[in-house]
Design a protein around this motif. Sequence first.
Motif, PDB file in Angstrom:
ATOM      1  N   ASN A  32      63.026  21.283  -4.858  1.00 20.02           N
ATOM      2  CA  ASN A  32      63.043  21.288  -3.399  1.00 20.02           C
ATOM      3  C   ASN A  32      63.598  19.957  -2.882  1.00 20.02           C
ATOM      4  O   ASN A  32      62.890  19.171  -2.252  1.00 20.02           O
ATOM      5  CB  ASN A  32      61.609  21.522  -2.892  1.00 20.02           C
ATOM      6  CG  ASN A  32      61.568  21.722  -1.392  1.00 20.02           C
ATOM      7  OD1 ASN A  32      62.593  21.953  -0.756  1.00 20.02           O
ATOM      8  ND2 ASN A  32      60.379  21.628  -0.827  1.00 20.02           N
ATOM      9  N   GLU A 158      59.090  23.788 -10.834  1.00 22.83           N
ATOM     10  CA  GLU A 158      59.457  23.356  -9.479  1.00 22.83           C
ATOM     11  C   GLU A 158      59.014  21.919  -9.212  1.00 22.83           C
ATOM     12  O   GLU A 158      58.958  21.499  -8.063  1.00 22.83           O
ATOM     13  CB  GLU A 158      58.834  24.295  -8.453  1.00 22.83           C
ATOM     14  CG  GLU A 158      59.303  25.729  -8.581  1.00 22.83           C
ATOM     15  CD  GLU A 158      58.560  26.660  -7.627  1.00 22.83           C
ATOM     16  OE1 GLU A 158      58.857  26.636  -6.437  1.00 22.83           O
ATOM     17  OE2 GLU A 158      57.659  27.386  -8.111  1.00 22.83           O
ATOM     18  N   GLU A 218      52.301  22.154  -2.712  1.00 19.95           N
ATOM     19  CA  GLU A 218      53.468  21.282  -2.562  1.00 19.95           C
ATOM     20  C   GLU A 218      53.018  19.881  -2.193  1.00 19.95           C
ATOM     21  O   GLU A 218      52.204  19.705  -1.276  1.00 19.95           O
ATOM     22  CB  GLU A 218      54.399  21.843  -1.482  1.00 19.95           C
ATOM     23  CG  GLU A 218      55.733  21.108  -1.392  1.00 19.95           C
ATOM     24  CD  GLU A 218      56.734  21.855  -0.504  1.00 19.95           C
ATOM     25  OE1 GLU A 218      56.901  23.089  -0.691  1.00 19.95           O
ATOM     26  OE2 GLU A 218      57.324  21.208   0.375  1.00 19.95           O
TER      27      GLU A 218
END
Lengths: 354, 77
Positions: A32, A158, A218
């Motif tokens: 990201n 991720e 996150e």
Amino acid sequence: MRFAYRNKKITGVLSVVPKNFKTFDEEMENYNADKSRTKRLKLVMGYDRHHLVEDGVTVSDMAVFGMKYLFDNGLLSKDDISALVLVTESPDYFLPPTSCVIQGRLGLSQDVFCLDINQGCAGYIVGLMEAFSLLAQDDMKKVVLINADILSRKISKEDRNSYPLAGDAIAITIVENADDGSLIQGEIKFDGARHEVLMIPAGGFKMPSTPETAVMHEDRDGNRRSLDNLVMKGREVFHFVQTEMPPLLNGLFDRIGIGKDEIDWYLFHQPNKFMVDKLAEELDVPYEKMPSNIVTNFGNPSGVTVPLNISFNIGKRLLNETFKVCLAGFGVGLTWGAMVLEIGNLNFNDLIEF
Amino acid sequence: MDKIIDILKGIRPEFDFTASDDFINDGFIDSFDIVTLVAALEKQFGIKIKGTEIVPENFCNLNAIAALLKKYGAAIA
């Protein structure tokens, strides 16, 4: 702890990496962050490719594969093994010890002493210390030290903070008594007060894995991971290494009376190129004496980076030459240590694919 | 100072680095950007920044970066 071992030697090193690899470029979509930032990171940190096990492969699978390679090629005899020391943070099971699993799968003698050690980035130093200590017993032949980690299976894909440097590998090191008056000296330190800097929070008895611990979160930098995943506080790890390793190394060199230029190779754990190069600069050691290319070619398989460094960067030269080397590891625990020894005239120093 | 701003804009072009006194807490740069920034500063000014000085406090605003570079004798004017 300061340590010294006399009349011990490494007589063979085999590194085993999975055939399967992924490149940083093909995984950039997982992160990201915009691609230009991520590409710059690739250059500075030395990320390129990392070798990763396929789903279902365990540490014992890779260790048995490596041991069979040694048996089949006449590089090691089952009858010569007195002890099997496995250093891993990714065991097959909570129990039994994975060293016992490996012993059973290989059909080794019941007299072979089996031991698992939970250590990571400093695991080569810790494992060698244990192997050298075992050799003090009577009638010892060879100690088989296996460093092995497949932590990619516990790192979120991720997580730009950790996944690019993930790497899986094992290394088998044969350690024996010598009668050459050799002296191996080193020092190791631990600081459990900082154990949360590098950890997998869930999955043990403190925080069992549940559907809740598997939920992805996150962080402020956009990395997504769960409590079941490895979490590394990169900034703290970097600062820890830069502040703790140089004084330990300089103190060691002063104590044993060796000049830095007398050491042929500095074979250090390699989390990323930037960190290793900064250590070289601080120690005033030429970059070419302190290779930083393991993470670029293989990823960071925890404590296996040091023997992989031996296999990849010195290779067959070690069959006929001898070098004075400084080995060093630093990471989870926190743990940091180093040792100075001569290594050479090995019976084998191979790098193979699983 | 313009050279430092140019380097920062090269890393995060979307931000006005003259408008923040705390790049990290304001979300302008993260720890990886600091690593990229160090590499760029070293190349631009021909210096090597000590690993122990690669801490957020030395990269949190333009004055902090300038002060660090001055320690290494970098010509930042």
